[in-house]
Design an enzyme around this catalytic site. Structure first.
Site, short mmCIF file in Angstrom:
data_model
loop_
_atom_site.label_atom_id
_atom_site.label_comp_id
_atom_site.label_asym_id
_atom_site.label_seq_id
_atom_site.Cartn_x
_atom_site.Cartn_y
_atom_site.Cartn_z
N GLU A 285 0.84 -1.20 0.00
CA GLU A 285 0.00 0.00 0.00
C GLU A 285 0.88 1.25 0.00
O GLU A 285 0.62 2.21 -0.74
CB GLU A 285 -0.92 -0.01 1.21
CG GLU A 285 -1.70 1.26 1.42
CD GLU A 285 -2.20 1.43 2.84
OE1 GLU A 285 -2.70 2.53 3.13
OE2 GLU A 285 -2.09 0.49 3.66
N ASP B 20 0.81 3.82 -3.14
CA ASP B 20 0.45 5.22 -2.94
C ASP B 20 1.43 6.12 -3.69
O ASP B 20 1.03 7.05 -4.40
CB ASP B 20 0.44 5.54 -1.44
CG ASP B 20 0.18 7.00 -1.16
OD1 ASP B 20 -0.91 7.50 -1.50
OD2 ASP B 20 1.08 7.66 -0.61
N ASP C 91 -7.16 1.16 0.57
CA ASP C 91 -5.81 0.65 0.81
C ASP C 91 -5.47 -0.50 -0.14
O ASP C 91 -4.35 -0.59 -0.63
CB ASP C 91 -5.66 0.17 2.25
CG ASP C 91 -5.69 1.30 3.27
OD1 ASP C 91 -5.63 2.48 2.88
OD2 ASP C 91 -5.77 0.97 4.48
N GLU D 47 -4.40 0.65 -3.57
CA GLU D 47 -3.01 1.09 -3.56
C GLU D 47 -2.06 -0.10 -3.50
O GLU D 47 -1.04 -0.13 -4.21
CB GLU D 47 -2.75 2.03 -2.39
CG GLU D 47 -3.40 3.38 -2.54
CD GLU D 47 -3.21 4.27 -1.34
OE1 GLU D 47 -3.10 5.49 -1.55
OE2 GLU D 47 -3.18 3.76 -0.18
#
Length: 142
Positions: free
Chosen positions: A41, A45, A113, A116
C-alpha cells in the site's frame, strides 16, 4: 484472481505480490502469515501519486496549486474506494473472522488501501509501464 488479471489486462510473473496485496492484517494475524498489504500500500500510494502527477503535468496547462488539488481528487480515499468497487476488489480481500463479521471487506478505508496495494504489486511484478497503463485505464479514463 484470473478474472481480475483479465480485467486489468495483465499477466503476472509472480503471484506472491498479488496474494500479499489482498491480505489484511487481521487475516495475517489469524493465520500466522508473514506479510499483510500495508507495505505494498505504501509503495502503491507513491506510484499512484507519481503517475497521476506526471499525467496532469504532461496534459494540462494549469498552475501547481490547481494540479495539486486535482491530483488529490484522483488519489483521495473516496476515489480509491470507487476504483476498488469498480474492479470488485472486495471479492479478493482476505480478512480475519472478526473483521469479516464487521464487514471489513467492504469498508471504505480497507478497499482504498487494497487498491493502492494492488498498484504496488503490479509495479513490483510488471514494472512502471504496466502499472501506468493500468492506472490510465482505470483512473484517468473515468
Amino acid at each position: 484472481m484470473n478474472e481480475l488479471y483479465d480485467l486489468l489486462n495483465i499477466k503476472p510473473n509472480d503471484n506472491k505480490y498479488y496474494i500479499t496485496a489482498f491480505q489484511h492484517s487481521s487475516y495475517v494475524n489469524e493465520n500466522h502469515l508473514k506479510s499483510d498489504y500495508e507495505r505494498l500500500e505504501f509503495l502503491g500510494d507513491a506510484v499512484l501519486e507519481l503517475v497521476i502527477s506526471d499525467y496532469l503535468f504532461q496534459n494540462l496547462e494549469i498552475k501547481e496549486g490547481d494540479m495539486t488539488k486535482l491530483r488529490a481528487s484522483y488519489v483521495c480515499e473516496n476515489a480509491l474506494f470507487e476504483y476498488s468497487k469498480d474492479l470488485q476488489l472486495s471479492k479478493y480481500i482476505k480478512v480475519g473472522h472478526g473483521e469479516e463479521i464487521d464487514g471489513g471487506r467492504y469498508k471504505k478505508v480497507i478497499l482504498a488501501d487494497i487498491f493502492e496495494a494492488l498498484m504496488g504489486a503490479i509495479y513490483l511484478d510488471l514494472g512502471f509501464d504496466t502499472v501506468k497503463r493500468v492506472i490510465f485505464t482505470n483512473i484517468t479514463s473515468t
